[in-house]
Design a protein around this motif. Structure first.
Motif, PDB file in Angstrom:
ATOM      1  N   ALA A  63       0.834  -1.205   0.000  1.00 48.32           N
ATOM      2  CA  ALA A  63       0.000   0.000   0.000  1.00 48.32           C
ATOM      3  C   ALA A  63       0.869   1.255   0.000  1.00 48.32           C
ATOM      4  CB  ALA A  63      -0.915  -0.007   1.214  1.00 48.32           C
ATOM      5  N   TYR A  64       1.950   1.229   0.761  1.00 48.02           N
ATOM      6  CA  TYR A  64       2.878   2.373   0.794  1.00 48.02           C
ATOM      7  C   TYR A  64       3.503   2.599  -0.576  1.00 48.02           C
ATOM      8  CZ  TYR A  64       7.185   4.967   1.571  1.00 48.02           C
ATOM      9  OH  TYR A  64       8.198   5.878   1.472  1.00 48.02           O
ATOM     10  N   ARG A  65       3.943   1.525  -1.217  1.00 45.19           N
ATOM     11  CA  ARG A  65       4.559   1.654  -2.548  1.00 45.19           C
ATOM     12  C   ARG A  65       3.563   2.193  -3.564  1.00 45.19           C
ATOM     13  NH1 ARG A  65       7.654  -4.213  -2.406  1.00 45.19           N
ATOM     14  NH2 ARG A  65       9.440  -3.555  -1.103  1.00 45.19           N
ATOM     15  N   ALA A  66       2.326   1.703  -3.492  1.00 41.74           N
ATOM     16  CA  ALA A  66       1.308   2.174  -4.431  1.00 41.74           C
ATOM     17  C   ALA A  66       1.049   3.667  -4.251  1.00 41.74           C
ATOM     18  CB  ALA A  66       0.016   1.386  -4.235  1.00 41.74           C
ATOM     19  N   LEU A  67       0.970   4.126  -3.030  1.00 42.21           N
ATOM     20  CA  LEU A  67       0.748   5.541  -2.753  1.00 42.21           C
ATOM     21  C   LEU A  67       1.953   6.385  -3.167  1.00 42.21           C
ATOM     22  CD1 LEU A  67      -0.949   5.194   0.746  1.00 42.21           C
ATOM     23  CD2 LEU A  67      -2.029   6.175  -1.292  1.00 42.21           C
ATOM     24  N   SER A  68       3.150   5.852  -2.992  1.00 45.89           N
ATOM     25  CA  SER A  68       4.371   6.591  -3.345  1.00 45.89           C
ATOM     26  C   SER A  68       4.493   6.789  -4.854  1.00 45.89           C
ATOM     27  CB  SER A  68       5.608   5.842  -2.833  1.00 45.89           C
ATOM     28  OG  SER A  68       5.570   5.689  -1.440  1.00 45.89           O
ATOM     29  N   GLU A  69       4.025   5.827  -5.612  1.00 44.54           N
ATOM     30  CA  GLU A  69       4.234   5.838  -7.067  1.00 44.54           C
ATOM     31  C   GLU A  69       3.056   6.393  -7.852  1.00 44.54           C
ATOM     32  OE1 GLU A  69       5.019   1.763  -7.835  1.00 44.54           O
ATOM     33  OE2 GLU A  69       6.912   1.726  -6.700  1.00 44.54           O
ATOM     34  N   ASN A  70       1.901   6.576  -7.222  1.00 44.13           N
ATOM     35  CA  ASN A  70       0.698   6.939  -7.967  1.00 44.13           C
ATOM     36  C   ASN A  70       0.058   8.186  -7.354  1.00 44.13           C
ATOM     37  OD1 ASN A  70      -1.851   7.074  -9.191  1.00 44.13           O
ATOM     38  ND2 ASN A  70      -1.967   4.843  -9.419  1.00 44.13           N
ATOM     39  N   ALA A  71       0.274   9.321  -8.021  1.00 41.12           N
ATOM     40  CA  ALA A  71      -0.269  10.585  -7.520  1.00 41.12           C
ATOM     41  C   ALA A  71      -1.796  10.601  -7.570  1.00 41.12           C
ATOM     42  CB  ALA A  71       0.293  11.755  -8.337  1.00 41.12           C
ATOM     43  N   ASP A  72      -2.368   9.998  -8.602  1.00 41.66           N
ATOM     44  CA  ASP A  72      -3.832   9.956  -8.705  1.00 41.66           C
ATOM     45  C   ASP A  72      -4.445   9.160  -7.554  1.00 41.66           C
ATOM     46  OD1 ASP A  72      -3.789  11.469 -11.014  1.00 41.66           O
ATOM     47  OD2 ASP A  72      -3.789   9.727 -12.352  1.00 41.66           O
ATOM     48  N   LEU A  73      -3.775   8.080  -7.203  1.00 40.21           N
ATOM     49  CA  LEU A  73      -4.255   7.271  -6.087  1.00 40.21           C
ATOM     50  C   LEU A  73      -4.223   8.078  -4.795  1.00 40.21           C
ATOM     51  CD1 LEU A  73      -5.188   4.523  -4.975  1.00 40.21           C
ATOM     52  CD2 LEU A  73      -2.763   3.904  -4.710  1.00 40.21           C
ATOM     53  N   ARG A  74      -3.169   8.854  -4.603  1.00 38.53           N
ATOM     54  CA  ARG A  74      -3.076   9.691  -3.402  1.00 38.53           C
ATOM     55  C   ARG A  74      -4.212  10.704  -3.380  1.00 38.53           C
ATOM     56  NH1 ARG A  74       2.474   9.870  -4.769  1.00 38.53           N
ATOM     57  NH2 ARG A  74       2.317  12.063  -5.420  1.00 38.53           N
ATOM     58  N   THR A  75      -4.473  11.327  -4.512  1.00 37.58           N
ATOM     59  CA  THR A  75      -5.546  12.323  -4.582  1.00 37.58           C
ATOM     60  C   THR A  75      -6.901  11.687  -4.255  1.00 37.58           C
ATOM     61  OG1 THR A  75      -4.344  13.584  -6.262  1.00 37.58           O
ATOM     62  CG2 THR A  75      -6.727  13.987  -6.069  1.00 37.58           C
ATOM     63  N   ASP A  76      -7.134  10.506  -4.821  1.00 41.54           N
ATOM     64  CA  ASP A  76      -8.417   9.828  -4.596  1.00 41.54           C
ATOM     65  C   ASP A  76      -8.604   9.430  -3.130  1.00 41.54           C
ATOM     66  OD1 ASP A  76      -8.982  10.065  -7.263  1.00 41.54           O
ATOM     67  OD2 ASP A  76      -8.390   8.025  -7.796  1.00 41.54           O
ATOM     68  N   ILE A  77      -7.550   8.885  -2.516  1.00 36.65           N
ATOM     69  CA  ILE A  77      -7.688   8.406  -1.143  1.00 36.65           C
ATOM     70  C   ILE A  77      -7.817   9.579  -0.167  1.00 36.65           C
ATOM     71  CG2 ILE A  77      -5.244   8.276  -0.491  1.00 36.65           C
ATOM     72  CD1 ILE A  77      -7.928   5.617   0.232  1.00 36.65           C
ATOM     73  N   VAL A  78      -7.128  10.694  -0.461  1.00 34.30           N
ATOM     74  CA  VAL A  78      -7.265  11.884   0.384  1.00 34.30           C
ATOM     75  C   VAL A  78      -8.689  12.435   0.278  1.00 34.30           C
ATOM     76  CG1 VAL A  78      -6.559  14.294   0.676  1.00 34.30           C
ATOM     77  CG2 VAL A  78      -4.824  12.512   0.392  1.00 34.30           C
ATOM     78  N   GLY A  79      -9.240  12.419  -0.930  1.00 33.71           N
ATOM     79  CA  GLY A  79     -10.624  12.859  -1.106  1.00 33.71           C
ATOM     80  C   GLY A  79     -11.595  11.976  -0.343  1.00 33.71           C
ATOM     81  N   MET A  80     -11.374  10.662  -0.374  1.00 29.31           N
ATOM     82  CA  MET A  80     -12.231   9.740   0.371  1.00 29.31           C
ATOM     83  C   MET A  80     -12.116   9.982   1.870  1.00 29.31           C
ATOM     84  SD  MET A  80     -11.726   6.153  -1.713  1.00 29.31           S
ATOM     85  CE  MET A  80     -12.733   5.244  -0.527  1.00 29.31           C
ATOM     86  N   ALA A  81     -10.890  10.219   2.328  1.00 27.42           N
ATOM     87  CA  ALA A  81     -10.681  10.472   3.759  1.00 27.42           C
ATOM     88  C   ALA A  81     -11.381  11.760   4.191  1.00 27.42           C
ATOM     89  CB  ALA A  81      -9.185  10.554   4.064  1.00 27.42           C
ATOM     90  N   SER A  82     -11.286  12.788   3.340  1.00 31.91           N
ATOM     91  CA  SER A  82     -11.939  14.059   3.653  1.00 31.91           C
ATOM     92  C   SER A  82     -13.457  13.894   3.717  1.00 31.91           C
ATOM     93  CB  SER A  82     -11.566  15.099   2.594  1.00 31.91           C
ATOM     94  OG  SER A  82     -12.216  16.328   2.843  1.00 31.91           O
TER      95      SER A  82
END
Length: 341
Positions: free
Chosen positions: A187-206
């Motif tokens: 999960a850490y590697r996926a978040l580190s390498e994928n900016a879109d994934l980070r944006t999506d998960i931050v939006g879900m968290a918000s």
């Protein structure tokens, strides 16, 4: 990598831990409801207070039977007042049985009741007799004494239950991490390498924080039915867990099995990290997520629109921090000039 990226990776991992710790809480509630752990814990506590013969009479009392939806099952909660009333009724019955009659401790003299021979034959009966002597055979004060005794034992019983649930939580956390293949390292590697994934998960968290401003506690009902616990579990999985599983490719598809085959130690370590994290509990991760989201809002560069309007509230700011951003008396930044007039 910018500080904002690091925070977004942290938010992604924290949000994963929050959701799966909530899943563990719901699983605990289901297991508790199915196995009646609270009722069993209460029964053992009362058994420690009374002898086995008296416990049987205690649970057969109509007041105790009325506390459970199914009269054949033991209740998971008994109030101190009910406990005292039932014990006093049983004491009166013992005296009445000796006299081959009927009686009530409220009608009979407490001193006469504890004078029955049975109150000198067992440790619990001797204890009850000593309580009566301490209050000078006053029935009302005796009831208060019984309630205090019950509350003291229940405080210890609560500690037994909490320790048991902690062990259950750890086991369930390990099972969940492995069963869903929630690998913290992947999960850490996926978040580190994928900016879109980070944006999506931050939006879900918000969105999650906005929809759950009061926290992420589990069901605290003392006698929740297992059907209700099961329905809550299924609903939460479909609503919260399934989308995250799809985003991070958790589970056991061909790709995941190939990775595990090539990196078994890494997969095992990732499961253990996840299991330990989610065993800390949903309230812990909810609090951490709130704080990290607030920090991200403070570090996030402002857009041109936000720079032109200092009262604009960042869209991903948790509700709990909005009051500290907008000074008292400041008009709502979301209200247009036309509507304000």
């Amino acid at each position: 990598m910018f500080n904002l990226d690091i925070l977004e990776i942290a938010i992604g991992l924290i949000f994963i831990y929050l959701l799966f710790s909530m899943l563990v809480t719901l699983l605990n509630e289901y297991i508790n409801a199915l196995l009646k752990l609270r009722g069993e814990n209460l029964y053992k506590a009362i058994l420690n207070m009374l002898n086995s013969e008296m416990v049987e009479k205690f649970y057969n009392h109509h007041l105790i039977k009325s506390l459970s939806k199914n009269r054949k099952k033991r209740p998971s909660y008994i109030s101190p007042g009910v406990f005292a009333k039932v014990i006093m009724d049983l004491m009166a019955e013992e005296k009445a049985n000796e006299n081959k009659g009927t009686g009530s401790i409220l009608k009979a003299n407490l001193k006469d009741i504890v004078s029955a021979k049975i109150f000198d034959q067992s440790s619990v009966m001797k204890l009850l007799k000593s309580f009566a002597e301490e209050v000078n055979y006053d029935a009302n004060r005796f009831a208060v004494k019984l309630e205090a005794w019950f509350e003291e034992v229940m405080d210890r019983a609560k500690g037994w239950y909490v320790r048991k649930i902690r062990r259950v939580t750890l086991v369930v956390s390990i099972v969940v991490a492995i069963a869903f293949n929630v690998d913290s390292i992947r999960a850490y590697r996926a978040l580190s390498e994928n900016a879109d994934l980070r944006t999506d998960i931050v939006g879900m968290a918000s969105d999650f924080l906005a929809e759950n401003p009061d926290g992420a506690a589990g069901n605290t009902a003392s006698d929740i039915r297992y059907e209700a616990a099961r329905d809550s579990l299924v609903s939460f999985y479909a609503r919260e867990i399934s989308p995250v599983n799809n985003m991070f490719n958790f589970g056991y598809g061909d790709e995941q099995l190939t990775y595990i085959g090539k990196h078994p130690f890494s997969a095992f370590l990732g499961w253990i990290l996840t299991a330990f994290a989610i065993s800390l509990g949903a309230p812990f991760w909810f609090d951490i997520l709130n704080k990290v989201m607030s920090l991200r809002s403070a570090l996030k560069p402002k857009s041109k629109d936000e720079e032109g309007n200092p009262n604009t509230i960042p869209p991903d700011m948790p509700p709990s921090t909005i009051s500290s951003v907008v000074p008292p008396g400041t008009p709502d930044a979301t209200v247009s000039p036309d509507s304000a007039s």
